[in-house]
Scaffold this motif. Structure first.
Motif: not given
Length: 401
Positions: A179-184, A150-161
């Motif tokens: 890192l790499g998000a809008g704020v960055w 998910a990329v917007g102001t911030g960035a975070v990746a979620f996964s599950f197995d």
């Protein structure tokens, strides 16, 4: 509306013919509610818009936004003559409600208060409160195992197995991550602007300096505008569209910033695809909705890091993910288990109007497949009466904070 026939094992029936599932997406740029009534072969659905959350000295006012949207829904139901349940003060019968909230783990003072609002305003005793990144995952992959960035102001990746374990990468805020998000991107652009202002031989962009001067005024005023702002991250991220425009116009520094942003995002997504996670991934968020130098860099770098990964288009929005969560909470509540702090669930833990906890009806154990909602295995030992609902303190696997 005609009555809906429900089986005796339908947990939403309770003798009431027409029941709604309600989902909300509460964010910094606006909020939405969708209510779905399963009515014949195609469900009936309405959608309402609300204001964005505000950041106050005490944190986000997300609970107030949730309350306002819920009241809008009940007002719509009364205005349009929807059947009401006398036991619920004439309000429509809501089987379950789920909300995805921005800043849940950092800005929302009490997720339990959001549960209380949903229960009070909708008279439902099945509620879920999740971070918007988690509902983004559920919307993008429709509950399948894999990773979503998910990329917007911030960035975070979620996964599950396939064992139902969550994994997380980044999402640490603009001082420690994103890192790499809008704020960055915005921060890198303003560094390039100040480099040009100073006349440094490397790293400057006259194009970005001109854009920043037009937006922020004289350079000496920038530190006070940003360092003293309670909304610094959003102000920095708001400069990202200017970087996109400058890159399209051929500004080399802007192109370089977006390329580096894509590399960072690819690494975040690859990191979330830990061993045991199916090689399936998607992206969501306003910065990756359209093709750009950023998305091209992300795809190219992900292919280099993880050539085995299938990158698929997002199948839905965070609001779709919240609705998916509400449906499962209504239909198979035993398979919706919290993953603290990103997802908390209440099922009969309190009365529909926010009454005392039901100490005997809220201990659930779930066994999930890869197509069902993930479960924090450490959350199996549920503690009735916990302030957040039926689950006790969790010790999540992965990186959740």
């Amino acid at each position: 509306m005609s009555d809906i026939t429900r089986g005796a094992d339908d947990p939403a029936a309770e003798g009431w013919a027409e029941t709604w599932n309600v989902a909300l997406d509460v964010g910094g740029s606006g909020s939405r509610l969708v209510a779905e009534l399963k009515h014949g072969p195609e469900p009936e659905r309405i959608q309402l818009e609300g204001r964005p959350v505000r950041i106050l000295p005490t944190g986000s006012d997300a609970s107030e936004v949730v309350a306002s949207l819920c009241r809008s829904f009940t007002a719509w139901a009364a205005r349009t003559g929807q059947p009401g349940d006398p036991a619920r003060e004439g309000r429509p019968h809501v089987s379950a409600a789920a909300v995805g909230v921005t800043g849940l783990t950092s800005l929302v003072p009490s997720p339990g208060e959001v549960h209380d609002v949903l229960a009070r305003e909708l008279f439902t005793n099945r509620t879920a409160v999740a971070g918007d990144a988690l509902t983004a995952h559920l919307g993008a992959l429709r509950g399948r195992a894999g990773a979503v960035l998910a990329v917007g102001t911030g960035a975070v990746a979620f996964s599950f197995d396939r064992s139902g374990r969550w994994h997380r990468a980044d999402g640490w805020g603009h001082l420690l991550g994103d890192l790499g998000a809008g704020v960055w991107i915005g921060g890198e652009a303003l560094r390039a602007a100040t480099a040009a202002h100073d006349g440094r031989p490397r790293g400057g962009s006259k194009r970005l300096l001109d854009a920043a001067l037009a937006r922020l005024g004289p350079v000496p005023s920038w530190p006070a505008q940003l360092y003293m702002s309670a909304d610094r991250a959003r102000k920095l991220a708001s400069f990202t569209p200017e970087v996109m425009r400058a890159a399209q116009e051929g500004d080399e520094m802007s192109q370089r910033i977006l390329h580096e942003a894509g590399k960072h995002l690819a690494t975040t997504l690859a990191t979330a695809l830990a061993p045991g996670i199916p090689a399936l991934a998607s992206t969501t968020g306003r910065l990756v909705q359209e093709e750009s130098p950023l998305t091209r860099s992300l795809a190219e770098n992900l292919a280099e890091e993880r050539p085995d990964v299938q990158l698929v288009p997002s199948a839905g929005t965070p609001l779709d993910g919240a609705l998916h969560l509400a449906r499962r909470l209504a239909e198979v509540p035993a398979k919706v288990v919290g993953y603290r702090p990103w997802l908390t669930v209440r099922i009969d833990g309190r009365g529909a109007a926010g009454g005392p906890a039901d100490m005997g009806a809220d201990t659930l154990v779930a066994e999930l497949s890869a197509t069902e909602l993930p479960v924090d295995r450490a959350d199996r030992h549920n503690l009735p009466g916990h302030p957040y609902g039926q689950h006790g303190p969790a010790r999540p696997s992965g990186d959740a904070s």
